[in-house]
Design an enzyme around this catalytic site. Structure first.
Site, PDB file in Angstrom:
ATOM      1  N   LYS A  72       0.816  -1.228   0.000  1.00  0.00           N
ATOM      2  CA  LYS A  72       0.000   0.000   0.000  1.00  0.00           C
ATOM      3  C   LYS A  72       0.849   1.279   0.000  1.00  0.00           C
ATOM      4  CE  LYS A  72      -4.325  -1.744   1.879  1.00  0.00           C
ATOM      5  NZ  LYS A  72      -5.414  -1.527   2.816  1.00  0.00           N
ATOM      6  N   ASP A 108     -10.184   3.143   1.766  1.00  0.00           N
ATOM      7  CA  ASP A 108     -10.395   2.444   3.045  1.00  0.00           C
ATOM      8  C   ASP A 108     -11.133   3.331   4.057  1.00  0.00           C
ATOM      9  OD1 ASP A 108      -9.281  -0.082   2.526  1.00  0.00           O
ATOM     10  OD2 ASP A 108      -7.252   0.644   2.907  1.00  0.00           O
TER      11      ASP A 108
HETATM   12  P1  NDP Z   1      -1.297  -2.832  11.375  1.00  0.00           P
HETATM   13  O1  NDP Z   1      -0.392  -3.990  11.613  1.00  0.00           O
HETATM   14  O2  NDP Z   1      -0.925  -1.807  10.378  1.00  0.00           O
HETATM   15  O3  NDP Z   1      -1.576  -2.090  12.784  1.00  0.00           O
HETATM   16  C1  NDP Z   1      -1.945  -2.828  13.918  1.00  0.00           C
HETATM   17  C2  NDP Z   1      -2.245  -1.886  15.078  1.00  0.00           C
HETATM   18  O4  NDP Z   1      -2.711  -2.673  16.167  1.00  0.00           O
HETATM   19  C3  NDP Z   1      -1.029  -1.113  15.576  1.00  0.00           C
HETATM   20  O5  NDP Z   1      -1.461   0.117  16.068  1.00  0.00           O
HETATM   21  C4  NDP Z   1      -0.515  -2.023  16.702  1.00  0.00           C
HETATM   22  O6  NDP Z   1       0.158  -1.321  17.729  1.00  0.00           O
HETATM   23  C5  NDP Z   1      -1.822  -2.535  17.279  1.00  0.00           C
HETATM   24  N1  NDP Z   1      -1.670  -3.851  17.910  1.00  0.00           N
HETATM   25  C6  NDP Z   1      -1.390  -5.022  17.282  1.00  0.00           C
HETATM   26  N2  NDP Z   1      -1.330  -6.030  18.187  1.00  0.00           N
HETATM   27  C7  NDP Z   1      -1.551  -5.459  19.401  1.00  0.00           C
HETATM   28  C8  NDP Z   1      -1.594  -5.974  20.721  1.00  0.00           C
HETATM   29  N3  NDP Z   1      -1.427  -7.278  20.970  1.00  0.00           N
HETATM   30  N4  NDP Z   1      -1.853  -5.125  21.742  1.00  0.00           N
HETATM   31  C9  NDP Z   1      -2.041  -3.796  21.498  1.00  0.00           C
HETATM   32  N5  NDP Z   1      -2.006  -3.249  20.269  1.00  0.00           N
HETATM   33  C10 NDP Z   1      -1.753  -4.069  19.227  1.00  0.00           C
HETATM   34  O7  NDP Z   1      -2.718  -3.497  11.000  1.00  0.00           O
HETATM   35  P2  NDP Z   1      -3.920  -2.840  10.196  1.00  0.00           P
HETATM   36  O8  NDP Z   1      -4.030  -1.427  10.598  1.00  0.00           O
HETATM   37  O9  NDP Z   1      -3.798  -3.178   8.762  1.00  0.00           O
HETATM   38  O10 NDP Z   1      -5.175  -3.680  10.754  1.00  0.00           O
HETATM   39  C11 NDP Z   1      -5.716  -3.442  12.042  1.00  0.00           C
HETATM   40  C12 NDP Z   1      -7.095  -4.109  12.140  1.00  0.00           C
HETATM   41  O11 NDP Z   1      -7.977  -3.509  11.194  1.00  0.00           O
HETATM   42  C13 NDP Z   1      -7.077  -5.615  11.827  1.00  0.00           C
HETATM   43  O12 NDP Z   1      -7.990  -6.258  12.668  1.00  0.00           O
HETATM   44  C14 NDP Z   1      -7.559  -5.674  10.392  1.00  0.00           C
HETATM   45  O13 NDP Z   1      -8.204  -6.893  10.084  1.00  0.00           O
HETATM   46  C15 NDP Z   1      -8.584  -4.533  10.385  1.00  0.00           C
HETATM   47  N6  NDP Z   1      -8.793  -3.994   9.054  1.00  0.00           N
HETATM   48  C16 NDP Z   1     -10.088  -3.908   8.608  1.00  0.00           C
HETATM   49  C17 NDP Z   1     -10.372  -3.428   7.369  1.00  0.00           C
HETATM   50  C18 NDP Z   1     -11.799  -3.384   6.913  1.00  0.00           C
HETATM   51  O14 NDP Z   1     -12.044  -3.102   5.741  1.00  0.00           O
HETATM   52  N7  NDP Z   1     -12.733  -3.628   7.794  1.00  0.00           N
HETATM   53  C19 NDP Z   1      -9.305  -2.954   6.460  1.00  0.00           C
HETATM   54  C20 NDP Z   1      -7.968  -3.044   7.028  1.00  0.00           C
HETATM   55  C21 NDP Z   1      -7.752  -3.571   8.281  1.00  0.00           C
HETATM   56  P3  NDP Z   1       1.740  -0.948  17.612  1.00  0.00           P
HETATM   57  O15 NDP Z   1       1.800   0.317  16.802  1.00  0.00           O
HETATM   58  O16 NDP Z   1       2.164  -0.770  19.005  1.00  0.00           O
HETATM   59  O17 NDP Z   1       2.398  -2.124  16.923  1.00  0.00           O
END
Ligand code: NDP
Length: 287
Positions: A72, A108
């Site tokens: 992306k 998105d």
């Molecule tokens: P990223 O990997 O880019 O970001 C993940 C985020 O979640 C970061 O802020 C990370 O924090 C945090 N995180 C991950 N694991 C933990 C944990 N165990 N405890 C606390 N914080 C955590 O993922 P995406 O942004 O792409 O996706 C995030 C969610 O959104 C997913 O569930 C995905 O399926 C959903 N999604 C839904 C879409 C839709 O169309 N409905 C489209 C895209 C995504 P840190 O910065 O500290 O690592």
């Protein structure tokens, strides 16, 4: 259309991995519904082959393509133009190919706003809590800010990423702060928000995962959103519904980002009901 023939134009999604993508099912159903002679597939590209892959799609007369992880951001240097929202978000999920030129968009975040609006929820003027600062959070934060929300607080495990995103939101002219995730458990913290959004994967695995926030501390009328779409029933959404809050799952965002991409690719009004039905079937099959 009755089938693929020599007039069929191609589209697809690029990613790595990409076999999990539901987009081919949703788009092909939409093309069929509108009688368009188009075909949509999924392409797994190696990072080193990205530029060659894009050139190949231009050479083969593709109408456009969607972009999923991990490309992306990586596609940006290869695009001829980038729409305002995608430029601010810093990522693209839709590329339209027009006269050999690659035009990038991000649908998105606007897909998320659409998913609220179809439930009768207006974000304008509202106070938002966004949990997470990854790719999805960025798209949602920027689109909400461009929609004219009152404020966005970003809580994230890594505070520096929350700070970076809140600076981006503030640069659009919307009040924004970064907060450590521990703040969410303070009794008075949740009271001030109208819409709360989970943009982390917490809750994706099972209903036994720890609850992301103490739902009982939310003010009456708060809308609780979970971007997770693989299951309609996360623990957060279940708890919110049980306590009488409006609960919004991530399938609407997925549907509407696709619908917006469909419109950009074809210029046609998206057949929302057919796309929604195809998505529901695809989600059931993938669980
Ligand atoms: P990223 O990997 O880019 O970001 C993940 C985020 O979640 C970061 O802020 C990370 O924090 C945090 N995180 C991950 N694991 C933990 C944990 N165990 N405890 C606390 N914080 C955590 O993922 P995406 O942004 O792409 O996706 C995030 C969610 O959104 C997913 O569930 C995905 O399926 C959903 N999604 C839904 C879409 C839709 O169309 N409905 C489209 C895209 C995504 P840190 O910065 O500290 O690592």
């Amino acid at each position: 259309m009755s089938g693929i023939n020599s007039e069929t134009k191609l589209l697809g999604v690029i990613g790595n991995p990409v076999s999990h993508s539901l987009s081919p099912i949703i788009f092909n159903k939409a093309f069929q519904e509108c009688g368009l002679n188009l075909c949509y597939s999924a392409f797994n590209i190696q990072p080193n082959d990205l530029e060659a892959g894009l050139q190949g799609m231009v050479a083969l007369g593709f109408l456009g393509f969607n972009v999923t992880l991990p490309f992306k951001e990586a596609v940006l240097p290869f695009l001829d133009s980038i729409h305002r929202d995608a430029k601010i978000i810093g990522a693209v999920n839709t590329v339209v190919i027009k006269e050999g030129r690659l035009c990038g968009y991000n649908t998105d975040g606007s897909g998320f706003v659409d998913s609220l609006e179809e439930r009768g929820i207006k974000a304008t003027g509202k106070n938002i809590l966004l949990i997470g600062a990854g790719g999805a959070a960025k798209a949602v934060a920027v689109s909400l800010a461009l929609q004219g929300v009152q404020s966005i607080v970003i809580a994230n495990r890594t505070l520096s990423r929350a700070q970076e995103l809140s600076d981006k939101v503030a640069s659009i002219g919307v009040n924004s702060w970064a907060a450590p995730t521990e703040d969410i458990n303070r009794e008075d913290f949740l009271k001030t928000f109208d819409i709360v959004v989970n943009a982390t994967p917490i809750g994706m695995k099972s209903l036994d995962e720890p609850l992301l926030l103490p739902v009982q501390n939310l003010s009456p009328g708060t809308v609780v959103c979970d971007l997770i779409y693989r299951t309609h029933d996360t623990r957060l959404l279940r708890e919110a519904s049980t306590r009488g809050f409006t609960a919004v799952d991530g399938s609407g965002m997925l549907l509407h980002q696709g619908a917006r991409a469909f419109q950009l690719f074809t210029g046609h009004k998206p057949p929302l009901q057919a796309m929604r039905k195809a998505l529901a079937v695809a989600l059931c099959q993938s669980m």
